[in-house]
Write an enzyme that holds these catalytic residues in place. Sequence first.
Site, PDB file in Angstrom:
ATOM      1  N   GLY A  52       0.825  -1.199   0.000  1.00 40.58           N
ATOM      2  CA  GLY A  52       0.000   0.000   0.000  1.00 40.58           C
ATOM      3  C   GLY A  52       0.859   1.249   0.000  1.00 40.58           C
ATOM      4  N   CYS A  83       5.195  -6.026   1.767  1.00 41.97           N
ATOM      5  CA  CYS A  83       5.497  -4.602   1.795  1.00 41.97           C
ATOM      6  C   CYS A  83       4.735  -3.908   2.928  1.00 41.97           C
ATOM      7  CB  CYS A  83       5.205  -3.980   0.422  1.00 41.97           C
ATOM      8  SG  CYS A  83       5.990  -2.364   0.187  1.00 41.97           S
ATOM      9  N   TYR A  84       3.719  -3.097   2.633  1.00 41.80           N
ATOM     10  CA  TYR A  84       2.942  -2.468   3.702  1.00 41.80           C
ATOM     11  C   TYR A  84       2.337  -3.537   4.610  1.00 41.80           C
ATOM     12  CZ  TYR A  84      -0.564   0.426   6.064  1.00 41.80           C
ATOM     13  OH  TYR A  84      -1.323   1.068   7.021  1.00 41.80           O
ATOM     14  N   HIS A 170       8.147  -7.379  -3.376  1.00 40.86           N
ATOM     15  CA  HIS A 170       6.909  -7.793  -4.044  1.00 40.86           C
ATOM     16  C   HIS A 170       7.124  -9.090  -4.832  1.00 40.86           C
ATOM     17  CE1 HIS A 170       4.397  -4.217  -3.273  1.00 40.86           C
ATOM     18  NE2 HIS A 170       5.560  -3.588  -3.230  1.00 40.86           N
ATOM     19  N   GLU A 172       4.896 -10.866  -6.111  1.00 40.36           N
ATOM     20  CA  GLU A 172       3.873 -10.981  -7.152  1.00 40.36           C
ATOM     21  C   GLU A 172       4.293 -10.360  -8.475  1.00 40.36           C
ATOM     22  OE1 GLU A 172       2.699  -7.162  -4.906  1.00 40.36           O
ATOM     23  OE2 GLU A 172       3.812  -9.008  -4.559  1.00 40.36           O
ATOM     24  N   SER A 224     -15.109  -2.381 -29.581  1.00 41.92           N
ATOM     25  CA  SER A 224     -14.058  -1.627 -30.266  1.00 41.92           C
ATOM     26  C   SER A 224     -13.330  -2.458 -31.311  1.00 41.92           C
ATOM     27  CB  SER A 224     -13.044  -1.116 -29.241  1.00 41.92           C
ATOM     28  OG  SER A 224     -12.285  -2.203 -28.725  1.00 41.92           O
ATOM     29  N   GLY A 225     -13.410  -3.782 -31.181  1.00 43.30           N
ATOM     30  CA  GLY A 225     -12.656  -4.655 -32.067  1.00 43.30           C
ATOM     31  C   GLY A 225     -11.357  -5.132 -31.456  1.00 43.30           C
ATOM     32  N   GLY A 226     -10.992  -4.588 -30.273  1.00 42.02           N
ATOM     33  CA  GLY A 226      -9.816  -5.059 -29.565  1.00 42.02           C
ATOM     34  C   GLY A 226     -10.087  -6.365 -28.842  1.00 42.02           C
ATOM     35  N   ASP A 228     -10.196  -7.152 -25.616  1.00 39.15           N
ATOM     36  CA  ASP A 228     -11.031  -7.128 -24.418  1.00 39.15           C
ATOM     37  C   ASP A 228     -12.518  -7.072 -24.752  1.00 39.15           C
ATOM     38  OD1 ASP A 228      -8.478  -6.847 -23.397  1.00 39.15           O
ATOM     39  OD2 ASP A 228      -8.670  -4.681 -23.181  1.00 39.15           O
ATOM     40  N   SER A 229     -12.899  -6.081 -25.546  1.00 43.20           N
ATOM     41  CA  SER A 229     -14.322  -5.950 -25.865  1.00 43.20           C
ATOM     42  C   SER A 229     -14.804  -7.114 -26.723  1.00 43.20           C
ATOM     43  CB  SER A 229     -14.597  -4.618 -26.573  1.00 43.20           C
ATOM     44  OG  SER A 229     -13.954  -4.555 -27.826  1.00 43.20           O
ATOM     45  N   SER A 230     -13.920  -7.670 -27.567  1.00 43.16           N
ATOM     46  CA  SER A 230     -14.311  -8.807 -28.413  1.00 43.16           C
ATOM     47  C   SER A 230     -14.617 -10.041 -27.562  1.00 43.16           C
ATOM     48  CB  SER A 230     -13.203  -9.123 -29.418  1.00 43.16           C
ATOM     49  OG  SER A 230     -12.971  -8.032 -30.278  1.00 43.16           O
ATOM     50  N   LYS A 374      -4.773  -8.971 -19.282  1.00 46.54           N
ATOM     51  CA  LYS A 374      -4.854  -9.228 -20.715  1.00 46.54           C
ATOM     52  C   LYS A 374      -4.569 -10.684 -21.061  1.00 46.54           C
ATOM     53  CE  LYS A 374      -5.021  -6.309 -23.499  1.00 46.54           C
ATOM     54  NZ  LYS A 374      -6.137  -5.652 -24.223  1.00 46.54           N
TER      55      LYS A 374
END
Length: 518
Positions: A52, A83-84, A170, A172, A224-226, A228-230, A374
């Site tokens: 954090g 970390c935090y 970190h 991760e 959008s055709g990308g 994610d939206s596809s 992604k």
Amino acid sequence: MILILDFGSQYTQLIARRIREAKVYCEIHPFSISPDAVAKLHGIKGVIFSGGPDSVYERGAPRLDRRTLRWFLDDGIPILGICYGMQFLAQALGGSVARGRVHEYGFAKVRLNRRDPFFSGISGDPSVWMSHGDTVKRLPPGFTRVAHTANGILAAMADHRRRIVAVQFHPEVRHTRGGTQMLQNFVYGMCGEKPSWRMKNFVRTAMDEMRTIVQDAPVICGLSGGVDSSVAAVMAHRAIGNQLHCVFVNNGVLRHGEEDRVRAVFGPMFGRNMHVINAAERFLDRLKGVTDPERKRRIIGRTFIEVFEDTARTIQRRIGRPFRFLLQGTLYPDVIESVSVKGPSKTIKTHHNVGGLPRRMRFALLEPLRFLFKDEVRELGRELGMPAEILNRQPFPGPGLAVRILGEVTAQRTELLRRADRIIDEEVRAAGLYERIWQSFGVLLPVRTVGIMGDNRTYEHVIALRAVESQDAMTADWVRMPYDVLGRISNRIINEVRGINRVVYDISSKPPATIEWE
């Protein structure tokens, strides 16, 4: 499950990513979760406290309810502090935390004071990713010093009697060598979990949730055709069929040939429920004179919603039913940079489809990919049987070329960048690098430089070439692109795009830079 408590780190969802990669189910909840709410979460096998941005010794710093912490300790639930999260544990259990004499950001070499199960399978002294200014000064009772950095700063501590381990770095983040192994040592070793979570489980759950929320209402989707939206659109279509209406908006700041490509790919799939709207003039008119990137994003976000609302009213007259839901392909990197989701994370920049949306909309948002990255979305697309040519596309920002044009967005400047960007795409593909690079694109800079063409002086625009490697957009490194490829790109842009006489290469990583320039 593994419970992740979010204290506001930009990397909290990366922790969940690594746990999911280990095929273990996990949930993120805010640090402020009440003891009663924790009691209702059945089957907690382990708890991770995230990093954090705050200092634990400051007034108002995030703190877990003492009753909740006591509940974890009394039940012997394994705890990992990062970390935090490490600093909170140190202070809450009787140690002390203070501003460090040195700050540590980026790579650091960790030296192990003793072998510990958390570092099992890690050879030698690992290189880790640090991002802190505070440090644990005094260990809490019962803890031992496990590792330190070259600066003498505590890097790891453990109390295995109470099944607690904490690290200042970190694990991760991909930059930490062996970080995934460390997290698996915690999840498999200390928590006793087994790899049983699968992407098909997510698909089934997300589709069931969508059906429950939507019921028989029509849904409008911003396509959008990308990638994610596809993927969001295909999954929604599987879930609710012809209730889904997809809207592609040409906003005037798209890549070359994008509208034709979307028509060809998705027209046959959605038929009459595929709607293509040309709103380029409206967007460019709203962006006239605007140079601040946050204003650009907010304007684009609001204008998209206006177009969706106008289109929804037109479709509604045909189908006789109102739209109540807007489906978006929002991903977690968009969310964490735009708004605080689970904890008190710091906003980096507004994304048009998250923080750039108007306060009041007639739609309720459906964002089934909101907590995915992604590469997970690509895996989801493969689970849905989508073709590789869609899933392997490089990311493209929702605000389009508007956030790759520094300064005012005009039709002329957009066309300059669009033509240069097409050349970059062609040359990267021709070199066989397209699918090995996370993103490669051009940025139009708000400066002009002197050049020489045909023995004449020129005073024209500059294109910055950006190419980065990443797995999830949370961190990224610049690509060591072959000189001959860089040379061809520069030569073609300067020769073929009238108005550009110089090309420069961006060699900044994320952090401290972001992938996009705006």
